[in-house]
Design a protein around this motif. Structure first.
Motif, mmCIF file in Angstrom:
data_model
loop_
_atom_site.group_PDB
_atom_site.id
_atom_site.type_symbol
_atom_site.label_atom_id
_atom_site.label_comp_id
_atom_site.label_asym_id
_atom_site.label_seq_id
_atom_site.Cartn_x
_atom_site.Cartn_y
_atom_site.Cartn_z
ATOM 1 N N SER A 1 -13.947 -3.001 -1.714
ATOM 2 C CA SER A 1 -15.193 -2.032 -1.178
ATOM 3 C C SER A 1 -14.989 -1.626 0.114
ATOM 4 N N ASP B 1 -3.329 -5.042 -6.313
ATOM 5 C CA ASP B 1 -4.219 -6.187 -6.163
ATOM 6 C C ASP B 1 -3.603 -7.280 -5.754
ATOM 7 N N ASN C 1 -10.399 -14.364 -3.850
ATOM 8 C CA ASN C 1 -11.487 -13.746 -4.683
ATOM 9 C C ASN C 1 -12.603 -14.875 -5.093
ATOM 10 N N LYS C 2 -13.168 -15.556 -4.308
ATOM 11 C CA LYS C 2 -14.227 -16.369 -4.636
ATOM 12 C C LYS C 2 -15.654 -15.861 -4.720
ATOM 13 N N ASP C 3 -15.705 -14.740 -3.876
ATOM 14 C CA ASP C 3 -17.059 -14.111 -3.977
ATOM 15 C C ASP C 3 -17.269 -13.162 -5.164
ATOM 16 N N GLY C 4 -16.437 -13.105 -5.831
ATOM 17 C CA GLY C 4 -16.388 -11.775 -6.921
ATOM 18 C C GLY C 4 -15.766 -10.539 -6.392
ATOM 19 N N GLU C 5 -15.498 -10.633 -5.155
ATOM 20 C CA GLU C 5 -15.123 -9.472 -4.465
ATOM 21 C C GLU C 5 -13.391 -9.143 -4.453
ATOM 22 N N GLU C 6 -12.978 -8.352 -5.262
ATOM 23 C CA GLU C 6 -11.408 -8.158 -5.327
ATOM 24 C C GLU C 6 -10.765 -8.013 -4.450
#
Length: 237
Positions: free
Chosen positions: A187, A149, A159-164
């Motif tokens: 994703s 990660d 990681n601003k939009d909640g996507e790791e």
């Protein structure tokens, strides 16, 4: 009418035998050559610094391959043993404090130490998984090694939009010694079951050596019903 197999000419049999022998001998010969080349390289670095009275070659008057490599392994193991106790850690800390005062040397030392600690750490998860990402354009897929990660400033900025975001290493073919470090949304990664060793073989061979794959069978309702119907009926007394 009898179907007889197509006759192979004498030249064709010689060619087939030669190719079979090449497949058998070439990997063996290259492995032996690389092994002895590495041993000679290690000996050339270590042996000149070994005192004559401790060098077995001075007693037997012949060159003993692997002497320098064995001495290096013993020396590194001894340093590791000493570095794990209190006195050894104090000596290492004192030496590192000296290196930290050298402008150019401290940068090189810190970078190399971090790389070795990451790669050789027993519980490291680096490059233990392979995956696929769309590269260089949508619809085209490239094999990558998953590092882990995103952390620190990169994770905070991406990681601003909640996507790791995940750090992946994209190596070239057929020599995967250099490549690109990329940060990809989790994703967008298609995880693979193959090991990093199998992925490296696939890259080095240019796609010619593909690891075996057995799809995982997921037992659904239809499979359960089929298995139940296949079981023999128990006769009632």
């Amino acid at each position: 009418m009898n179907d007889s197999p197509e006759k192979i000419s004498f030249a064709g049999r010689v060619r087939n035998n030669f190719l079979t022998g090449l497949i058998i001998c070439a990997p063996l010969a290259i492995t032996i050559w690389l092994t002895f080349t590495f041993i000679d390289w290690a000996d050339s670095w270590v042996t000149p610094y070994v005192p004559q009275r401790y060098n077995p070659e001075s007693y037997f008057n012949i060159a003993i391959p692997g002497t320098g490599l064995l001495i290096a392994v013993v020396f590194i193991t001894l340093v590791g043993f000493l570095g794990r106790n209190l006195i050894g850690r104090s000596v290492v800390s004192f030496g590192e404090s000296i290196l930290q005062r050298m402008p150019l040397v401290r940068t090189i030392y810190k970078s190399l130490k971090q790389i070795f600690e990451t790669v050789l750490r027993e519980q490291s998860t680096s490059f233990k998984k392979c995956g696929l990402i769309e590269f260089p354009s949508p619809g085209s897929w490239a094999l990558v090694f998953i590092a882990g990660d995103a952390q620190g400033e990169i994770a905070a900025k991406l990681n601003k939009d909640g996507e790791e975001m995940v750090a992946v290493f994209l190596p070239p073919t057929p020599v995967p010694t250099a490549g690109f470090l990329m940060f990809v949304p989790r994703s967008k990664i298609v995880p693979l079951d193959m090991t990093p060793e199998e992925g490296a073989k696939l890259l080095i061979s240019g796609g010619l050596i593909s690891p075996d794959y057995k799809p995982k069978q997921i037992e659904g309702p239809e499979t359960a019903i089929s298995n139940a119907t296949e079981q023999p009926a128990v006769s009632q007394p």
